[in-house]
Design a protein around this motif. Structure first.
Motif, PDB file in Angstrom:
ATOM      1  N   TYR A 277      37.666  -3.660  11.198  1.00  0.00           N
ATOM      2  CA  TYR A 277      39.045  -3.153  11.369  1.00  0.00           C
ATOM      3  C   TYR A 277      39.382  -2.322  10.141  1.00  0.00           C
ATOM      4  N   TRP A 278      40.293  -1.371  10.308  1.00  0.00           N
ATOM      5  CA  TRP A 278      40.826  -0.663   9.137  1.00  0.00           C
ATOM      6  C   TRP A 278      41.962  -1.478   8.560  1.00  0.00           C
ATOM      7  N   SER A 279      42.203  -1.279   7.297  1.00  0.00           N
ATOM      8  CA  SER A 279      43.335  -1.968   6.686  1.00  0.00           C
ATOM      9  C   SER A 279      44.633  -1.329   7.179  1.00  0.00           C
ATOM     10  N   GLY A 280      45.560  -2.195   7.644  1.00  0.00           N
ATOM     11  CA  GLY A 280      46.813  -1.690   8.205  1.00  0.00           C
ATOM     12  C   GLY A 280      47.633  -0.889   7.210  1.00  0.00           C
ATOM     13  N   SER A 281      47.444  -1.171   5.893  1.00  0.00           N
ATOM     14  CA  SER A 281      48.294  -0.506   4.903  1.00  0.00           C
ATOM     15  C   SER A 281      47.897   0.954   4.688  1.00  0.00           C
ATOM     16  N   ASN A 282      46.643   1.319   4.973  1.00  0.00           N
ATOM     17  CA  ASN A 282      46.275   2.716   4.684  1.00  0.00           C
ATOM     18  C   ASN A 282      45.603   3.412   5.866  1.00  0.00           C
ATOM     19  N   VAL A 283      45.743   2.808   7.058  1.00  0.00           N
ATOM     20  CA  VAL A 283      45.025   3.359   8.216  1.00  0.00           C
ATOM     21  C   VAL A 283      45.457   4.790   8.542  1.00  0.00           C
ATOM     22  N   HIS A 284      46.686   5.142   8.162  1.00  0.00           N
ATOM     23  CA  HIS A 284      47.193   6.474   8.488  1.00  0.00           C
ATOM     24  C   HIS A 284      46.784   7.513   7.446  1.00  0.00           C
TER      25      HIS A 284
ATOM     26  N   TRP B 181      41.123  21.654  11.099  1.00  0.00           N
ATOM     27  CA  TRP B 181      41.724  20.447  10.501  1.00  0.00           C
ATOM     28  C   TRP B 181      40.977  20.060   9.234  1.00  0.00           C
ATOM     29  N   ALA B 182      39.648  20.202   9.249  1.00  0.00           N
ATOM     30  CA  ALA B 182      38.855  19.827   8.068  1.00  0.00           C
ATOM     31  C   ALA B 182      39.321  20.630   6.852  1.00  0.00           C
ATOM     32  N   LEU B 183      39.505  21.944   7.032  1.00  0.00           N
ATOM     33  CA  LEU B 183      39.903  22.779   5.892  1.00  0.00           C
ATOM     34  C   LEU B 183      41.310  22.432   5.427  1.00  0.00           C
ATOM     35  N   LYS B 184      42.194  22.207   6.390  1.00  0.00           N
ATOM     36  CA  LYS B 184      43.571  21.860   6.017  1.00  0.00           C
ATOM     37  C   LYS B 184      43.598  20.560   5.209  1.00  0.00           C
ATOM     38  N   ILE B 185      42.799  19.604   5.659  1.00  0.00           N
ATOM     39  CA  ILE B 185      42.778  18.309   4.973  1.00  0.00           C
ATOM     40  C   ILE B 185      42.165  18.460   3.576  1.00  0.00           C
ATOM     41  N   LEU B 186      41.048  19.198   3.501  1.00  0.00           N
ATOM     42  CA  LEU B 186      40.379  19.342   2.200  1.00  0.00           C
ATOM     43  C   LEU B 186      41.296  20.001   1.171  1.00  0.00           C
ATOM     44  N   CYS B 187      42.059  21.026   1.607  1.00  0.00           N
ATOM     45  CA  CYS B 187      43.000  21.694   0.693  1.00  0.00           C
ATOM     46  C   CYS B 187      43.920  20.689   0.016  1.00  0.00           C
ATOM     47  N   LYS B 188      44.237  19.611   0.720  1.00  0.00           N
ATOM     48  CA  LYS B 188      45.178  18.615   0.178  1.00  0.00           C
ATOM     49  C   LYS B 188      44.457  17.529  -0.616  1.00  0.00           C
ATOM     50  N   HIS B 189      43.131  17.560  -0.659  1.00  0.00           N
ATOM     51  CA  HIS B 189      42.390  16.469  -1.310  1.00  0.00           C
ATOM     52  C   HIS B 189      41.333  17.010  -2.280  1.00  0.00           C
ATOM     53  N   PRO B 190      41.791  17.519  -3.430  1.00  0.00           N
ATOM     54  CA  PRO B 190      40.838  18.106  -4.387  1.00  0.00           C
ATOM     55  C   PRO B 190      39.788  17.105  -4.878  1.00  0.00           C
ATOM     56  N   LYS B 191      40.182  15.817  -5.012  1.00  0.00           N
ATOM     57  CA  LYS B 191      39.201  14.834  -5.516  1.00  0.00           C
ATOM     58  C   LYS B 191      38.058  14.663  -4.535  1.00  0.00           C
ATOM     59  N   VAL B 192      38.414  14.662  -3.253  1.00  0.00           N
ATOM     60  CA  VAL B 192      37.375  14.519  -2.217  1.00  0.00           C
ATOM     61  C   VAL B 192      36.427  15.724  -2.300  1.00  0.00           C
TER      62      VAL B 192
ATOM     63  N   ARG C 120      38.230  11.329  12.511  1.00  0.00           N
ATOM     64  CA  ARG C 120      39.174  10.239  12.793  1.00  0.00           C
ATOM     65  C   ARG C 120      40.614  10.734  12.687  1.00  0.00           C
ATOM     66  N   CYS C 121      40.866  11.546  11.654  1.00  0.00           N
ATOM     67  CA  CYS C 121      42.248  11.976  11.406  1.00  0.00           C
ATOM     68  C   CYS C 121      42.635  13.220  12.202  1.00  0.00           C
ATOM     69  N   ALA C 122      41.637  14.041  12.602  1.00  0.00           N
ATOM     70  CA  ALA C 122      41.971  15.324  13.240  1.00  0.00           C
ATOM     71  C   ALA C 122      42.598  15.117  14.613  1.00  0.00           C
ATOM     72  N   ARG C 123      42.201  14.056  15.302  1.00  0.00           N
ATOM     73  CA  ARG C 123      42.775  13.792  16.620  1.00  0.00           C
ATOM     74  C   ARG C 123      42.597  15.011  17.528  1.00  0.00           C
ATOM     75  N   THR C 124      41.412  15.630  17.435  1.00  0.00           N
ATOM     76  CA  THR C 124      41.161  16.874  18.175  1.00  0.00           C
ATOM     77  C   THR C 124      41.387  16.663  19.673  1.00  0.00           C
ATOM     78  N   ILE C 125      40.799  15.590  20.224  1.00  0.00           N
ATOM     79  CA  ILE C 125      41.135  15.199  21.594  1.00  0.00           C
ATOM     80  C   ILE C 125      41.786  13.823  21.488  1.00  0.00           C
ATOM     81  N   ALA C 126      43.037  13.733  21.957  1.00  0.00           N
ATOM     82  CA  ALA C 126      43.813  12.524  21.677  1.00  0.00           C
ATOM     83  C   ALA C 126      43.652  11.445  22.747  1.00  0.00           C
ATOM     84  N   VAL C 127      43.340  11.853  23.981  1.00  0.00           N
ATOM     85  CA  VAL C 127      43.252  10.849  25.046  1.00  0.00           C
ATOM     86  C   VAL C 127      42.091  11.160  26.008  1.00  0.00           C
ATOM     87  N   VAL C 128      41.510  10.108  26.576  1.00  0.00           N
ATOM     88  CA  VAL C 128      40.605  10.309  27.722  1.00  0.00           C
ATOM     89  C   VAL C 128      41.046   9.358  28.841  1.00  0.00           C
TER      90      VAL C 128
END
Ligand code: HEM
Length: 568
Positions: free
Chosen positions: A471-478, A350-361, A404-412
């Protein structure tokens, strides 16, 4: 005359029955919420989205009625279950940390692992045996031990960098030929190499073998790979068997079915256990010969998990306390290897997939690394350097945000060990309670702050005084946004908002510290070597597949060494 009355009576006894007062969906007359869960699984490629969905619609406490639910027939014969979903980060954290006497590891979760890891931490209920195992292996998660493991982790990641450097030099542009490297197998090999090296002291050397092969075969394409080692395939069979157990109709029979009737699993576990037993016996013989005439080495000198176990064994013998049996040790070694072989590579993907989409990061992370840790370009970084959150705030922010975004394990899950109350709702003894830790909206954003505030009077005393995070801001939490973890002065704030990828409390992830340092090393070393170029949409889709963890279906990369980048 009697037939309709009897049918009605049976239906009343057996129909899907929710717990009183707790909000729920409109239920199917026979299957309860199963059709809803199946639809979520189909549409969103993961059953865990069902828990997110009802939490968003029904509020911080809701329930899913599976099959016959809490009905009399459901309870007695087992074809039903009610799951109370607690989607409130503050309360979830409080229950996991402070209310362990009321909420324990659920029997259903233990049964999933019990077939494969009868006496390993993942399968054990919270009792004396579990506590003894945790004490035994605890040294493996201490900073001095992880510091000694760091050079090995670095070495394996650097081997992978060399593999990708060869692949990068062969990549073409355009749509024909090899335009990207498939990284899924590479990350699997890397993480098994690392976990084997930490557990047994010797690596599988899968990545080294791949590197040798690519160096000796210049005609091999960028995604050309060796056959996956048998040990890695066997681990995969074990992990798949455990994951498939989630769908097994009679959970109580699952361990028996796995051990007795699953032939593929039996061959795989046989080979894995035989290999581990040989390694244990060799280590024991070596340890005995080294320590016979000399002073017993202090436990903190252990060079791998086997050493830790043997040193503890020696200490226990000395004190006359009972040591772990051989089968307990084998199960814990298996737990360790399985723990490291599934979650960590998935998160790296997931880290690599996300980084590919975020060159600035990527550019910001690269700049931080070369400015704040220039030595990383010339030599292996140490544990102290790489884990220094104050010096590398952006690395920490990227890592936390990936998790936070990878959701590798979604529930316990936990089970109520007595009649109790959650946020004002009565929860009877024996009810399964689920925390959707991978959920990003309701559980984490200020959009739900009003709901959260209105619950204040219903919170348990320990929860009222316990909120540590913002809290995270509701407008960009996703959105993926590492900056959310930074204070105005640029320093890293681990409590900026709710974050539970490893769960928490006494039964939270045992391997958290190991996973975090492994991921930090991985991110730092691959990023300082490569920029990961954007991919065509069809090679970086967001589709996933949920088993024990949430896997991406694809993980392609186009690594470009930084010195080959225009306007570096
Ligand atoms: C990114 C990597 C990882 C993630 C996201 C992760 C996440 C989790 C989660 C969510 C749990 C369930 C905790 C609960 O029920 O409250 C767990 C349990 C566990 N994890 Fe991890 N884990 C990771 C890596 C590892 C590694 C590398 C190991 C190797 C030692 C490991 C060993 C364990 C064990 C033994 C348990 C069971 C603990 C218990 O039952 O008390 N994990 N992990």
């Amino acid at each position: 005359m009697y037939f309709p009355i009897c049918s009605l009576a049976i239906y009343q006894l057996g129909k899907p029955k929710p717990l009183p007062h707790i909000p729920h969906n409109k239920l199917h007359w026979f299957a309860g919420d199963y059709p809803f869960v199946a639809r979520m699984r189909r549409e969103k490629s993961g059953f865990s989205y069902a828990f997110d969905d009802i939490a968003i619609r029904l509020g911080p406490v809701s329930q899913l009625v599976l099959g016959l639910g809490a009905s009399w027939v459901g309870k007695v014969f087992g074809p039903g279950n009610v799951v109370v979903v607690v989607a409130d980060a503050q309360e979830a954290q409080d229950i996991l940390i402070n209310r362990s006497a009321e909420f324990d590891r659920s029997r259903r979760t233990s049964l999933l692992f019990e077939g494969t890891l009868r006496q390993g931490m993942l399968g054990l209920p919270t009792g004396e045996q579990f506590k003894q195992h945790k004490r035994y292996l605890g040294i493996a998660m201490t900073s001095p031990y992880l510091a000694r493991m760091t050079p090995r982790m670095v070495e394996h990641v650097q081997e992978l960098v060399e593999v990708w450097a060869i692949g990068a030099s062969q990549l073409r542009t355009g749509s024909s030929g090899d335009v990207a490297i498939n990284a899924i197998e590479d990350l699997r090999l890397l993480t098994v190499d690392i976990i084997a090296s930490i557990t047994f002291g010797t690596s599988l050397d899968g990545t080294r073998a791949l590197l040798n092969y690519l160096e000796a075969t210049p005609s091999a394409g960028p995604s050309s790979r060796l056959e996956v080692p048998q040990f890695v395939l066997d681990l995969e069979v074990l992990l798949h068997t455990i994951a498939d157990g989630a769908m097994f109709p009679v959970p109580g029979l699952l361990p028996w079915w796995t051990r007795t009737l699953n032939r593929k699993w039996r061959s795989a576990i046989g080979r894995v256990h035989a290999g581990l037993r040989t390694r244990l016996q060799t280590a024991r013989a070596q340890y005995a010969s080294e320590t016979r005439d000399s002073e017993r080495p202090a436990a903190h000198k252990a060079e791998n998990l086997l050493d830790i176990i043997l040193e503890r064994e020696r200490k226990d013998e000395y004190k006359g306390v009972m040591a772990l049996t051989e089968s307990e040790i084998i199960d814990e070694l298996t737990t360790f290897v399985l723990g490291g072989a599934e979650t960590t590579p998935t998160t790296m993907q997931w880290a690599l997939k996300i980084l590919c989409k975020h060159p600035k990061v990527q550019r910001k992370l690269y700049s931080e690394l070369v400015e704040k840790l220039p030595a990383i370009t010339t030599r292996a970084p140490t544990y102290a350097e790489i884990s220094d959150e104050a010096n590398l705030p952006y690395l920490s922010a990227v890592l936390y945000e990936v998790l936070r975004c990878a959701r590798t394990i979604a529930v316990v899950t936990r089970v109520a060990t007595r009649d109790t109350v959650v946020l004002g709702y009565p929860v009877p003894k024996g009810t399964e309670v689920l925390f959707p830790i991978g959920m990003m909206r309701q559980l984490e954003s200020d959009a739900s702050k009003d709901v959260t505030d209105s619950l204040e009077s219903a919170r348990s005393p320990s929860s009222k005084s316990g909120r540590k995070t913002g809290y995270w801001s509701g407008s960009n939490v996703h959105l993926f946004n590492p900056d959310r973890w930074l204070r105005r002065d640029g320093s890293f704030d681990a409590n900026a908002g709710p974050w539970l990828p490893f769960s928490t409390g006494f039964r939270g992830c045992f391997g958290t510290k190991l996973a975090l340092i492994e991921l930090r090393i991985f991110l730092a070393i691959v990023q300082v070597n490569f920029f990961f170029d954007a991919l065509p949409e069809e090679l970086n889709t967001w589709q996933s597949h949920e088993r024990l963890t949430r896997h991406p279906i694809q993980c392609y990369i186009r690594p470009i060494p930084w010195d080959k980048m225009e306007n570096n």
